[in-house]
Design a protein around this motif. Structure first.
Motif, PDB file in Angstrom:
ATOM      1  N   TRP A  88      -8.504  -7.520   6.806  1.00 38.16           N
ATOM      2  CA  TRP A  88      -7.769  -8.737   6.458  1.00 38.16           C
ATOM      3  C   TRP A  88      -6.265  -8.508   6.495  1.00 38.16           C
ATOM      4  O   TRP A  88      -5.499  -9.359   6.997  1.00 38.16           O
ATOM      5  N   GLN A  89      -5.815  -7.375   5.991  1.00 28.05           N
ATOM      6  CA  GLN A  89      -4.387  -7.071   6.009  1.00 28.05           C
ATOM      7  C   GLN A  89      -3.864  -6.975   7.432  1.00 28.05           C
ATOM      8  O   GLN A  89      -2.765  -7.456   7.737  1.00 28.05           O
ATOM      9  N   ARG A  90      -4.641  -6.384   8.316  1.00 31.96           N
ATOM     10  CA  ARG A  90      -4.222  -6.282   9.714  1.00 31.96           C
ATOM     11  C   ARG A  90      -4.114  -7.661  10.363  1.00 31.96           C
ATOM     12  O   ARG A  90      -3.235  -7.906  11.198  1.00 31.96           O
ATOM     13  N   GLN A  91      -5.016  -8.560   9.972  1.00 28.09           N
ATOM     14  CA  GLN A  91      -4.920  -9.917  10.510  1.00 28.09           C
ATOM     15  C   GLN A  91      -3.682 -10.628   9.958  1.00 28.09           C
ATOM     16  O   GLN A  91      -2.952 -11.279  10.715  1.00 28.09           O
ATOM     17  N   GLU A  92      -3.444 -10.498   8.661  1.00 31.59           N
ATOM     18  CA  GLU A  92      -2.285 -11.163   8.055  1.00 31.59           C
ATOM     19  C   GLU A  92      -0.975 -10.663   8.653  1.00 31.59           C
ATOM     20  O   GLU A  92      -0.023 -11.438   8.814  1.00 31.59           O
ATOM     21  N   ARG A  93      -0.937  -9.383   8.976  1.00 31.07           N
ATOM     22  CA  ARG A  93       0.293  -8.802   9.526  1.00 31.07           C
ATOM     23  C   ARG A  93       0.378  -8.961  11.034  1.00 31.07           C
ATOM     24  O   ARG A  93       1.298  -8.444  11.666  1.00 31.07           O
ATOM     25  N   GLU A  94      -0.594  -9.654  11.602  1.00 30.73           N
ATOM     26  CA  GLU A  94      -0.658  -9.917  13.036  1.00 30.73           C
ATOM     27  C   GLU A  94      -0.726  -8.628  13.859  1.00 30.73           C
ATOM     28  O   GLU A  94      -0.253  -8.567  14.997  1.00 30.73           O
ATOM     29  N   ASP A 139     -12.965 -16.794   9.499  1.00 28.46           N
ATOM     30  CA  ASP A 139     -11.849 -16.071   8.915  1.00 28.46           C
ATOM     31  C   ASP A 139     -12.202 -15.327   7.641  1.00 28.46           C
ATOM     32  O   ASP A 139     -11.378 -14.587   7.121  1.00 28.46           O
ATOM     33  N   THR A 143     -14.858 -10.070   7.881  1.00 29.58           N
ATOM     34  CA  THR A 143     -14.483  -8.847   7.168  1.00 29.58           C
ATOM     35  C   THR A 143     -15.691  -7.965   6.856  1.00 29.58           C
ATOM     36  O   THR A 143     -15.551  -6.751   6.710  1.00 29.58           O
ATOM     37  N   TRP A 226      -9.786 -13.603  -0.024  1.00 30.64           N
ATOM     38  CA  TRP A 226      -8.371 -13.761   0.265  1.00 30.64           C
ATOM     39  C   TRP A 226      -7.475 -12.812  -0.529  1.00 30.64           C
ATOM     40  O   TRP A 226      -6.252 -12.887  -0.439  1.00 30.64           O
ATOM     41  N   ASP A 227      -8.060 -11.904  -1.310  1.00 35.14           N
ATOM     42  CA  ASP A 227      -7.240 -10.969  -2.073  1.00 35.14           C
ATOM     43  C   ASP A 227      -7.730  -9.538  -1.838  1.00 35.14           C
ATOM     44  O   ASP A 227      -7.438  -8.938  -0.814  1.00 35.14           O
TER      45      ASP A 227
END
Length: 498
Positions: A88-94, A139, A143, A226-227
């Motif tokens: 998820w972090q990799r997706q958020e950071r593009e 989305d 995960t 989401w967290d």
């Protein structure tokens, strides 16, 4: 009165090229239904095992089958082993989108089916991932989707009650059908309903009160969406109080509802309606679209008599006269067609480089190829899973798309990077060979059966070559038109069915 054969029929009398021994019709049928295509290498393994029956028995214990190459390809995609929070972090950071990871997961699944020596395990894993469908697209559930597939694979040849429990309580299923946000105050009915309608007993066996009780039983399994993405069991979110679902009753007094969930899922797994539903699904996938009721009932009895164990049901299915009579009755779906084509053409695949440089490599392109045929692995959006009947995959557009796939791969035209095709000269068993003998040789190599008058005629007309014409490396067929010959063999009904 016996009529003499017509000149045309005599002209297309198939020849017989001496090759490796072919499996008999029933052996080829068994191996073909429980694999992604009978290749010369697979046939050799079957003979080495002592026949199709012994090969099948060994396959039912996949830990006995070495599979180093298929195991190694997972390392080609490092994100398949990342945890949910990191994904998820990799997706958020593009850095990498979840959809990209899931496309790689689908590619890995296709590559496993192409390369794995544990063919029965791969077939059964696909079957259960379909039955207990969690789309890879999404989305949230992406995960946990790789972990979910790994879980299905571990239980694919075990007991259905254990498979059901592992799948229903898995975070990916909980996220997809909203059980991950279901609470005692606000039970969500999605998973409770689909568990009854699709995964176990089926419509007509339950009512709306059963659905509500089913949803209440399943409360408590949570994911911190989401967290942190941590999956936990929350006793305070479990609904307590007496529950009844069909014939299942429980006081459900404990805040920790996991034991009652296990009892409930075991009840559903052992229900006669579930036994018939599982038996019918296996029969539709592995026998024919309209399996006789008597076969379904026999398989359901084996399932219940063996405490929901899957292996005894498969043995009974294979031993049945209905299975033996179903030769050639199942159409290959898009994924089966793609995998079988890569296997039949015996291509070598290379690991694609990271980034855009790898986009044109075959291992990445195969996902576009299978999508062109109708659907990609794990892309079916609904909980009911991808269709397993013939009609769904027998449209004219599907047939044309498959012919296009066979044509471009037979010519080695696309994909071109990260893949090594056999050359036309490598397909020739002799430096000089009569065309009718070559057709028989290729029929044995690609279809694992002898050529027929119809196949010979189709090849002659497609290639504009006479049956008695001698072919060598200098012949126009080998120089320019060999794709026509390979493509014609791959386009036959014998290849399009399994």
């Amino acid at each position: 009165m016996t009529h003499a054969a017509s000149p045309a029929r005599r002209a297309y009398r198939p020849a017989r090229f001496p090759g490796a021994p072919l499996l008999g019709t029933q052996a080829r049928h068994l191996v073909g239904r429980f694999s992604y295509g009978v290749t010369p290498a697979l046939a050799a393994q079957v003979r080495a095992a002592g026949g199709a029956g012994r090969w099948f028995e060994k396959q039912l214990e996949p830990e006995r089958v070495a599979d180093r190459r298929a195991a190694g390809v997972r390392a080609w995609w490092s994100s398949l082993d990342r945890g949910p929070a990191e994904l998820w972090q990799r997706q958020e950071r593009e850095v990498e989108g979840g959809w990209e990871v899931m496309e790689d997961y689908a590619r890995w699944a296709l590559l496993r089916r192409i390369t794995s020596q544990r063919q029965v395990l791969e077939v059964m894993t696909e079957l259960w991932e379909n039955h207990l469908n969690v789309p890879a697209v999404g989305d949230a559930q992406f995960t946990y989707r790789v972990s979910y597939g790994d879980t299905i694979r571990r239980h694919a040849l075990g007991r259905f009650d254990e498979l059901l429990h592992a799948a229903i309580t898995h975070p990916a299923m909980g996220i997809f059908l909203d059980n991950a946000v279901s609470t005692a105050r606000h039970p969500n009915e999605n998973l409770g309903r689909e568990l009854l309608e699709l995964h176990t007993v089926g419509r007509g066996e339950y009512d709306e009160d059963d659905v509500k009780a089913s949803a209440r039983i399943l409360t408590g399994y949570r994911v911190d969406l989401w967290d942190s993405w941590e999956a936990t069991y929350s006793p305070r979110d479990h609904w307590t109080g007496p529950v009844r679902v069909m014939g299942f009753t429980d006081p459900n007094a404990d805040r920790d509802g996991r034991p009652v969930v296990r009892r409930y899922l075991s009840y559903l797994a052992h229900h006669p309606a579930t036994a018939r539903r599982v038996a019918r699904r296996l029969a539709v996938k592995l026998v024919r679209d309209d399996p006789p009721a008597a076969l379904v009932e026999r398989l359901a009895k084996v399932y219940l008599d063996n405490d929901t164990a899957i292996r005894p049901v498969l043995r009974a299915l294979v031993a049945s006269p209905e299975f033996k009579a179903s030769v050639g009755s199942k159409v290959r779906d898009p994924g089966e067609d793609l995998v079988a084509t890569y296997r039949a053409l015996r291509v070598d695949l290379a690991r694609p480089p990271a980034g855009p440089a790898g986009d044109e490599h075959a291992v990445r392109a195969m996902l576009w190829q299978v999508g062109n045929l109708g659907t990609s692995p794990f892309a079916w959006p609904r909980p009911d899973g991808q269709p397993i009947d013939n009609e769904s995959w027998s449209s004219p557009s599907r047939v044309i798309a498959s012919m296009d796939l066979h044509w471009v791969m037979a010519g080695g035209w696309w994909p071109k990077r990260g893949i090594t095709y056999r050359t036309p000269a490598q397909w020739l068993p002799r430096k000089r060979i009569r065309f009718d003998l070559l057709v028989d040789h290729l029929s044995q190599q690609l279809l694992h059966r002898r050529s027929t008058a119809r196949l010979l005629r189709a090849c002659c007309e497609a290639c504009d070559v006479r049956p008695d014409e001698v072919v060598s490396a200098d012949h126009g067929l080998v120089k320019w038109n060999f794709h026509r010959l390979l493509g014609t063999v791959l386009d036959t009904p014998a290849y399009m069915t399994r």
